[in-house]
Design an enzyme around this catalytic site. Structure first.
Site, short mmCIF file in Angstrom:
data_model
loop_
_atom_site.label_atom_id
_atom_site.label_comp_id
_atom_site.label_asym_id
_atom_site.label_seq_id
_atom_site.Cartn_x
_atom_site.Cartn_y
_atom_site.Cartn_z
N TYR A 178 48.29 0.14 73.18
CA TYR A 178 48.25 1.27 72.31
C TYR A 178 47.13 1.20 71.73
O TYR A 178 46.64 0.33 71.02
CB TYR A 178 49.40 1.00 71.06
CG TYR A 178 50.78 1.19 71.37
CD1 TYR A 178 51.19 2.34 71.83
CD2 TYR A 178 51.79 0.14 71.00
CE1 TYR A 178 52.46 2.59 72.14
CE2 TYR A 178 53.09 0.78 71.20
CZ TYR A 178 53.46 1.92 71.74
OH TYR A 178 54.67 2.10 71.84
N ASP A 206 52.07 8.51 75.30
CA ASP A 206 53.14 9.34 74.61
C ASP A 206 53.58 8.99 73.23
O ASP A 206 54.58 9.46 72.72
CB ASP A 206 54.74 9.19 75.59
CG ASP A 206 55.22 7.84 75.72
OD1 ASP A 206 54.71 6.91 74.96
OD2 ASP A 206 56.02 7.65 76.36
N HIS A 253 59.65 7.43 77.28
CA HIS A 253 60.12 6.21 76.24
C HIS A 253 61.37 6.08 75.97
O HIS A 253 61.85 5.46 74.83
CB HIS A 253 59.14 6.64 74.84
CG HIS A 253 58.36 5.53 74.68
ND1 HIS A 253 57.19 5.29 74.47
CD2 HIS A 253 58.73 4.70 73.50
CE1 HIS A 253 56.62 4.28 73.78
NE2 HIS A 253 57.81 3.87 73.26
C1 LIG Z 1 63.27 -1.50 71.50
C2 LIG Z 1 62.10 -0.97 72.46
C3 LIG Z 1 60.94 -1.00 71.74
C4 LIG Z 1 59.95 -0.41 72.66
N1 LIG Z 1 58.64 -0.65 72.61
C5 LIG Z 1 57.46 -0.06 73.37
C6 LIG Z 1 56.28 -0.62 73.41
O1 LIG Z 1 55.64 -1.26 72.40
N2 LIG Z 1 55.51 0.17 74.07
C7 LIG Z 1 55.77 1.08 74.92
O2 LIG Z 1 54.90 1.47 75.81
N3 LIG Z 1 56.96 1.25 75.07
C8 LIG Z 1 58.00 0.66 74.45
N4 LIG Z 1 59.22 1.04 74.52
C9 LIG Z 1 59.95 1.90 75.71
C10 LIG Z 1 59.87 1.05 77.12
O3 LIG Z 1 58.78 0.53 77.66
C11 LIG Z 1 60.53 1.95 78.12
O4 LIG Z 1 59.67 3.07 78.26
C12 LIG Z 1 61.99 2.36 77.72
O5 LIG Z 1 62.45 1.35 77.02
C13 LIG Z 1 62.63 2.63 79.08
O6 LIG Z 1 63.91 3.00 78.75
P1 LIG Z 1 65.22 2.21 78.97
O7 LIG Z 1 65.29 1.43 77.67
O8 LIG Z 1 66.28 3.25 78.98
O9 LIG Z 1 65.21 1.27 80.10
C14 LIG Z 1 60.49 0.35 73.99
C15 LIG Z 1 61.72 0.66 74.10
C16 LIG Z 1 62.48 -0.02 73.33
C17 LIG Z 1 64.01 0.04 73.59
#
Ligand SMILES: Cc1cc2nc3c(=O)[nH]c(=O)nc-3n(C[C@H](O)[C@H](O)[C@H](O)COP(=O)(O)O)c2cc1C
Length: 393
Positions: free
Chosen positions: A132, A160, A272
């Site tokens: 980030y 995003d 995301h």
């Molecule tokens: C609890 C949680 C925390 C997340 N934290 C980040 C993060 O710090 N950075 C990021 O790029 N994406 C983050 N994401 C998005 C994930 O990288 C990913 O895009 C997403 O979880 C994919 O969808 P899914 O949960 O349906 O498999 C997060 C998702 C969740 C569920």
């Protein structure tokens, strides 16, 4: 609640719901707004049907592939997810160990509670570092120095999340980002004594409440100081980072050639997990458009809503090099710590093998568009000419 009784990502979600205080479960599970995109991510996968090949000998099915040059045991890796320390005190190092044991890749989140160099020490498999970008230029320079020294090869910049995410379930639960250990949260934990004990006292590896505090400070630092990523930042990153560079959060094909011209090696088609822009399309619906635009000049990955081995086959058939899963391993971490993550990866790997066997693909290379029932695949949307794009070229 035994891990061996979990047979799918859906089971892990139910286990996590029983183990975690409601407010904590919602931090992991929630989407933004009316959770339209969260729902569409699943509905769009479910709409696609597969056309199995006949007369194929599937005695041996090979799931190995590569991700930007890193050999992996399967076309599925673990997405960068903050808040692991809320699921289990074993946190990111446990996820890194589990991914390595399974021979797959873990994208360490920019909001990791544990320091990226500590996570790297626990890892035996390939890692990405998910960045980030911060408004303070010097802070970015120092962070990149740190992760380079820690041995990360691939940098994945998330584009995003230009502003702080806003999720109503968290607001109703009176959880604000960044989540901090508060009396309210601890009170909620009374209903889940096992979770509370682990959260407060940690595990034998020496995690404790101070570690939890540090985790939140690290997370707060990443998420509270984010900035818009523009072409300028991508150019700077390209100059600064020698290894592969990945952009996460792409949903439009016409932007892709320019990203590749800027030196990007990988594109993650992601909304995301439905957690940022509610109303963003399901990723599987825009994957083909992005793959077509990449024209083989960059590897394309997909996340958001992948829950089954058949989803992995669908994404690969539509051109993805590999997929990322987020919530499934986070639910598993909550349900059973490191062993939970082992179990979740094993279940998904077995599903991938079963799906490949049933469709008649004995290797990842044999997963192609002919496996998709044409009437059920998303039709390619013509994006037309975007005036905003004309000005940046
Ligand atoms: C609890 C949680 C925390 C997340 N934290 C980040 C993060 O710090 N950075 C990021 O790029 N994406 C983050 N994401 C998005 C994930 O990288 C990913 O895009 C997403 O979880 C994919 O969808 P899914 O949960 O349906 O498999 C997060 C998702 C969740 C569920």
């Amino acid at each position: 609640m035994r891990l061996s009784d979990a047979h799918s990502a859906g089971d892990m979600r139910r286990f996590a719901r029983r183990r975690l205080p409601r407010a904590v479960f919602d931090v992991i599970d929630a989407g933004a707004g009316d959770e339209l995109t969260l729902r569409w991510n699943r509905e769009s996968f479910d709409r696609i049907s597969l056309r199995p090949r006949a007369l194929v000998d599937v005695k041996k099915v090979d799931t190995t592939t590569t991700i930007l040059g890193d050999p992996v045991s399967m076309p599925m890796m673990l997405a960068p997810c903050s808040f692991a320390r809320m699921c289990s005190s074993a946190a990111e190092p446990a996820v890194a160990r589990a991914a390595g044991r399974a021979g797959t890749l873990y994208a360490v989140p920019g909001g990791s509670g544990e320091r990226p160099e500590i996570v790297a020490q626990s890892a035996t498999g390939p890692l990405w570092y998910q960045l980030y970008m911060k408004p303070d230029h010097q802070a970015n320079v120092e962070l990149l120095d740190t992760i380079e020294r820690a041995g990360y090869r691939t940098l994945c910049v998330t584009i995003d999340t230009a502003i702080k995410p806003y999720r109503e379930r968290d607001l109703h639960n009176k959880i604000s980002l960044p989540v901090t250990p508060s009396p309210r949260l601890l009170l909620a934990g009374l209903s889940r004594p096992l979770w509370s004990k682990d959260f407060l006292l940690g595990n034998s590896a020496g995690f404790d409440l101070m570690a939890a505090r540090r985790a939140y400070n690290n997370f707060a630092d990443a998420i509270m100081h984010i900035k818009s990523v523009t072409a300028e930042e991508i150019s700077w990153l390209r100059d600064r980072w020698k290894g592969p560079l990945v952009i996460k959060g792409v949903l439009r094909g016409e932007e892709v050639p320019r990203m590749i011209d800027l030196g990007v090696d990988g594109i993650v088609v992601s909304n995301h997990g439905g957690r940022n822009l509610d109303g963003a399309p399901a990723t599987i619906d825009v994957l083909a458009e992005v793959v077509e635009a990449a024209a083989g000049r960059a590897e394309v990955f997909l996340d958001s809503g992948v829950r089954r081995g058949t989803d992995v086959v669908k994404a690969l058939a539509l051109g993805a090099q590999a997929v990322l899963v987020g919530r499934p391993y986070m639910y598993a971490l909550a349900a059973g710590g490191e062993r939970g993550v082992d179990r979740m990866i094993e279940l998904l790997r077995n599903e991938i093998i079963r799906a490949m066997s049933f469709v008649g693909a004995t290797s990842v290379a044999e997963i192609d568009a002919s496996l998709i029932n044409p009437g059920t695949a998303p039709s390619r949307v013509d994006p037309g000419t975007d005036p905003a794009l004309a000005s940046v070229h």
